[in-house]
Design a protein around this motif. Structure first.
Motif, short mmCIF file in Angstrom:
data_model
loop_
_atom_site.label_atom_id
_atom_site.label_comp_id
_atom_site.label_asym_id
_atom_site.label_seq_id
_atom_site.Cartn_x
_atom_site.Cartn_y
_atom_site.Cartn_z
N LEU A 172 0.97 -1.46 0.01
CA LEU A 172 -0.01 -0.01 0.05
C LEU A 172 0.86 1.28 0.06
O LEU A 172 1.72 1.36 1.03
CB LEU A 172 -0.94 -0.25 1.07
CG LEU A 172 -1.80 1.28 1.25
CD1 LEU A 172 -2.89 1.26 0.32
CD2 LEU A 172 -2.45 1.23 2.74
N TYR A 173 0.67 2.17 -0.93
CA TYR A 173 1.22 3.63 -1.05
C TYR A 173 0.27 4.38 -0.50
O TYR A 173 -0.98 4.46 -0.96
CB TYR A 173 1.81 3.78 -2.39
CG TYR A 173 1.97 5.26 -2.45
CD1 TYR A 173 3.31 5.78 -2.10
CD2 TYR A 173 1.10 6.09 -3.04
CE1 TYR A 173 3.43 7.08 -2.47
CE2 TYR A 173 1.04 7.59 -3.08
CZ TYR A 173 2.27 7.76 -2.79
OH TYR A 173 2.68 9.34 -2.77
N VAL A 174 0.66 5.19 0.41
CA VAL A 174 -0.28 6.17 0.90
C VAL A 174 0.27 7.32 1.31
O VAL A 174 1.53 7.45 1.85
CB VAL A 174 -1.26 5.55 2.17
CG1 VAL A 174 -0.45 5.44 3.63
CG2 VAL A 174 -2.53 6.45 2.44
N GLN A 175 -0.30 8.48 0.96
CA GLN A 175 0.15 9.75 1.58
C GLN A 175 -0.44 9.90 2.88
O GLN A 175 -1.51 9.76 3.43
CB GLN A 175 -0.33 10.82 0.52
CG GLN A 175 0.22 10.71 -0.69
CD GLN A 175 -0.06 12.03 -1.51
OE1 GLN A 175 -0.68 12.88 -1.26
NE2 GLN A 175 0.98 12.15 -2.45
N ALA A 176 0.46 10.56 3.97
CA ALA A 176 0.19 10.58 5.16
C ALA A 176 -1.01 11.44 5.56
O ALA A 176 -1.97 11.10 6.23
CB ALA A 176 1.26 11.51 6.12
N ASN A 177 -1.39 12.49 4.67
CA ASN A 177 -2.90 13.22 4.88
C ASN A 177 -3.85 12.17 4.46
O ASN A 177 -5.10 12.31 4.91
CB ASN A 177 -2.87 14.49 4.32
CG ASN A 177 -2.26 14.73 2.89
OD1 ASN A 177 -1.80 13.59 2.31
ND2 ASN A 177 -2.55 15.46 2.18
N ASP A 178 -3.87 11.29 3.50
CA ASP A 178 -4.78 10.32 3.38
C ASP A 178 -5.11 9.35 4.39
O ASP A 178 -6.06 9.02 4.67
CB ASP A 178 -4.47 9.49 1.98
CG ASP A 178 -4.72 10.52 0.81
OD1 ASP A 178 -5.47 11.33 0.89
OD2 ASP A 178 -4.12 10.38 -0.03
N PHE A 179 -3.93 9.19 4.81
CA PHE A 179 -4.30 8.19 6.22
C PHE A 179 -4.90 8.82 7.17
O PHE A 179 -5.90 8.30 7.79
CB PHE A 179 -2.80 7.99 6.79
CG PHE A 179 -2.78 6.73 8.14
CD1 PHE A 179 -2.92 5.85 7.89
CD2 PHE A 179 -3.01 7.61 9.16
CE1 PHE A 179 -2.91 4.87 8.88
CE2 PHE A 179 -2.85 6.85 10.43
CZ PHE A 179 -3.07 5.24 10.17
N ILE A 180 -4.55 10.10 7.32
CA ILE A 180 -5.45 10.96 8.36
C ILE A 180 -7.16 10.79 7.94
O ILE A 180 -7.87 10.61 8.74
CB ILE A 180 -4.93 12.50 8.43
CG1 ILE A 180 -3.69 12.30 9.12
CG2 ILE A 180 -5.97 13.13 9.18
CD1 ILE A 180 -2.84 13.78 9.24
N VAL A 181 -7.12 11.08 6.66
CA VAL A 181 -8.59 11.31 6.14
C VAL A 181 -9.05 9.76 6.50
O VAL A 181 -10.53 9.63 6.70
CB VAL A 181 -8.43 11.52 4.49
CG1 VAL A 181 -10.08 11.47 4.07
CG2 VAL A 181 -8.07 13.05 4.33
N ASP A 182 -8.47 8.83 5.93
CA ASP A 182 -9.15 7.42 5.93
C ASP A 182 -9.59 7.13 7.41
O ASP A 182 -10.49 6.52 7.88
CB ASP A 182 -8.04 6.40 5.51
CG ASP A 182 -7.92 6.16 4.14
OD1 ASP A 182 -8.71 6.91 3.26
OD2 ASP A 182 -7.10 5.69 3.84
N TYR A 183 -8.79 7.41 8.51
CA TYR A 183 -8.86 7.13 9.79
C TYR A 183 -9.99 8.24 10.37
O TYR A 183 -10.77 7.62 11.13
CB TYR A 183 -7.80 7.26 10.63
CG TYR A 183 -7.96 7.03 12.16
CD1 TYR A 183 -8.11 5.98 12.69
CD2 TYR A 183 -7.84 8.43 13.25
CE1 TYR A 183 -8.74 5.67 13.95
CE2 TYR A 183 -8.41 7.95 14.41
CZ TYR A 183 -8.69 6.79 14.74
OH TYR A 183 -8.93 6.56 15.97
N SER A 184 -9.92 9.20 10.14
CA SER A 184 -11.19 10.13 10.80
C SER A 184 -12.36 9.67 10.29
O SER A 184 -13.39 9.79 11.01
CB SER A 184 -10.80 11.76 10.26
OG SER A 184 -9.64 12.05 10.33
#
Ligand code: ADP
Ligand code: MG
Length: 445
Positions: A172-184
Motif C-alpha cells: 500500500l502506497y499512501v500519503q500521510a494526509n490520506d491516512f488521516i482522512v481514512d482514519y477520521s
C-alpha cells in the motif's frame, strides 16, 4: 476507452510477423487471454512459468516495441499464471473478484526510470536492497529531502519492484494526509471495517510525506499501532519526509524515534551532469524529436533544485516545438519557449527568498516577521530589522527603495542608515559578524 484485449491481440499480430511460426506458436500461442487492467498494466494469462520468464526477459523489448507502435498511452503488459491470479483473489479481494488490492502505485515510478547520480546514489542503493529483501535490511527505510527530488519516485520503485516479483504481495502506497482522512472517516462513522481492510495484513507499507501527520493527533496514535504491528511482523515500512526524523514538528516522540530504528537516507539536489542525464532519459522515453545537448544543458542550468520543474521545462520546450511544427529545436527556440516560464520563476524565487530572509532572521532573534516589519523602536526589533536590511543590500544588491518596501514601506533613507550602521557595527563586533554570516548561510539553504 481502450480495449485491452484488442491491444494485446494487435500486439500479437505484429509479433507474428517478426518471428517464425514455430517460435511464435511456442512462445505466444497459449497466451492470448487478457485477464484485467490494473494500475497501468494489462495482465495477460500465460500457461507456465517457463513462458512467463521468456516473455519477461527475452521477448520483453520486442513486446514493448510492438506496443509502442500501437499506442501512446503509458501501458505495460504483465504476464501471470492462472493460479497466481486465483491465489491473489482469495488472499486479498472479498468484494471485487476481478481486481487485485488497490495499491495506489504508479508503474512509471520504477528503478529503471530513476536516473542515478551523486545526489541520490546512496538512497537508490538502499532502496534497491530493501526492495530485494523487504523487512530485513532496513526497517523502516526513511527517505528525506526537498521537494521534487525523487522521494516519491524512489519509494514507489520499491513497491513496484516487490510487486513485480510477486503480485500477491499486499502493498500500500499512501500519503500521510490520506491516512488521516481514512482514519477520521472511519472514526466518525464508528465503522472501522473499510479502514481495516485497507491497512490490515499489509506486506509493505509506503507512507509519503509523513510530516503531514502533524495535523492529526488521533491518527498518530493509530499510525503508531500500525507501525508497531508491521514492524513486529517484519513487514517493510518506507517513509518519506521533508526533513530528518528528529526535526519533525508536532509528531509524538515515540513515533519519530522509531523512524530512525532502520536506515535514514536523503536525496539532495542533482548536479548539472545529473540533470542533463535526467533530461536525456526523459527525451528518450517520451519524444521522437531530436534535441541537441546544448538545449538540454540550457534547460538543466535553469532548473536547478527541483526535478519536477526540470521536467516541466523540457515539456514546455517539446510542447512549443509541437505547436510551431519545429523539427529540430535550436537553442534560440528553446529560449523562446522558456522565456515566460523563466521570468515568472525568477520573480517567485526572489519573492520567496526575501520573505524567507525575514523569517530566518526573525527566528534567530526570537521575534516575528511582523515585529520586523512593524514600527516598534525597541532595540530587540531594531537589530534584526537592520540585519535584514544589511543582508538584502549586500547579498542581493537590491535598491534601497525596494528594501524599504519589503520591510513594510520604509523610507529609503532609513534603509541607507540601517545598512551603514551594520557595516560599522560589524567592524567592531565579531559576534555580530558571525551571527550575520550564519544567517546568510541559513538563507542560502
Ligand atoms: P518528491 O517526492 O521528492 O517531491 P518526486 O519523486 O515526486 O519528488 O519526483 C518529482 C519528479 O521528478 C517525478 O516525475 C519523478 O519521476 C522525477 N524524478 C525525480 N528524481 C528522478 C531521477 N533520479 N530520475 C528520473 N526522474 C526523477
Ligand atoms: Mg513526493
Amino acid at each position: 476507452m481502450i480495449n485491452y484485449q484488442n491491444l494485446w491481440s494487435r500486439t500479437l499480430e505484429i509479433l507474428g510477423k517478426k518471428y517464425s511460426e514455430d517460435t511464435f506458436n511456442e512462445v505466444f500461442g497459449e497466451s492470448k487471454k487478457v485477464l484485467k487492467f490494473l494500475n497501468g498494466s494489462i495482465y495477460v494469462q500465460v500457461p507456465s512459468t517457463y513462458i512467463q520468464t521468456k516473455l519477461q526477459t527475452v521477448y520483453k523489448f520486442a513486446i514493448n516495441d510492438a506496443l509502442k507502435s500501437l499506442t501512446n498511452e503509458q501501458i505495460k503488459f504483465k504476464f501471470i499464471l492462472e493460479d497466481e491470479e486465483k491465489e491473489a483473489e482469495t488472499k486479498i479481494i472479498k468484494k471485487d473478484p476481478v481486481r487485485y488490492f488497490e495499491n495506489n502505485l504508479n508503474e512509471l515510478y520504477n528503478f529503471e526510470s530513476f536516473v542515478v547520480g551523486e545526489s541520490n546514489m546512496f538512497g537508490y542503493r538502499m532502496a534497491m536492497k530493501v526492495a530485494e529483501q523487504p523487512g530485513e535490511i532496513a526497517n523502516p527505510l526513511y527517505i528525506f529531502g526537498g521537494v521534487g527530488l525523487g522521494k516519491t519516485h524512489l519509494m514507489q520503485a520499491i513497491g513496484n519492484y516487490i510487486l513485480d516479483k510477486d503480485i500477491k504481495n499486499k502493498i500500500l502506497y499512501v500519503q500521510a494526509n490520506d491516512f488521516i482522512v481514512d482514519y477520521s472517516k472511519a472514526a466518525q462513522m464508528g465503522n472501522m471495517s473499510a479502514f481495516e481492510e485497507k491497512y490490515n495484513d499489509l506486506d509493505v507499507l509506503l507512507v509519503d510525506d509523513i510530516q503531514m501527520l502533524e495535523i492529526g493527533k488521533k491518527s498518530q496514535q493509530e499510525f503508531f499501532k500500525l507501525f508497531n504491528d508491521l514492524y513486529d511482523k517484519k513487514k517493510q515500512i518506507v517513509i518519506t519526509s521533508d526533513c530528518p526524523a528528529d526535526q519533525l514538528k508536532g509528531i509524538m516522540d515515540r513515533l519519530t524515534s522509531r523512524f530512525s530504528w532502520g536506515m535514514t537516507v536523503d536525496v539532495k539536489t542533482p548536479t548539472l551532469e545529473q540533470r542533463v542525464n535526467i533530461l536525456k532519459r526523459k527525451v528518450q522515453e517520451s519524444s521522437k524529436k531530436e534535441i541537441s545537448i546544448d538545449v538540454l544543458e540550457f534547460i538543466a542550468k535553469n532548473f536547478v533544485d527541483n526535478i519536477r520543474e526540470l521536467e516541466g521545462g523540457l515539456n514546455r520546450v517539446l510542447f512549443y516545438s509541437d505547436i510551431y511544427n519545429i523539427d529540430s529545436i535550436t537553442l534560440d527556440k528553446a529560449k523562446d519557449a522558456l522565456e515566460s516560464l523563466l521570468k515568472t520563476k525568477k520573480q517567485t524565487n526572489s519573492n520567496t527568498n526575501f520573505a524567507n530572509i525575514l523569517s530566518v532572521v526573525a527566528d534567530f532573534y526570537n521575534v516575528t516577521v511582523d515585529d520586523i516589519i512593524s514600527n516598534q523602536r525597541n532595540s530587540i526589533y531594531v537589530l534584526p530589522r537592520q540585519i535584514c536590511m544589511y543582508i538584502l543590500k549586500t547579498k542581493y544588491d537590491l535598491p534601497y527603495k525596494k528594501i524599504g518596501s519589503i520591510l513594510g514601506g520604509r523610507d529609503h533613507s532609513t534603509i541607507i542608515f540601517g545598512v551603514n550602521k551594520m557595516i560599522e557595527d560589524i567592524k567592531n563586533d565579531n559576534e555580530l559578524k558571525l551571527a550575520i554570516e550564519s544567517l546568510i548561510k541559513k538563507v542560502d539553504n
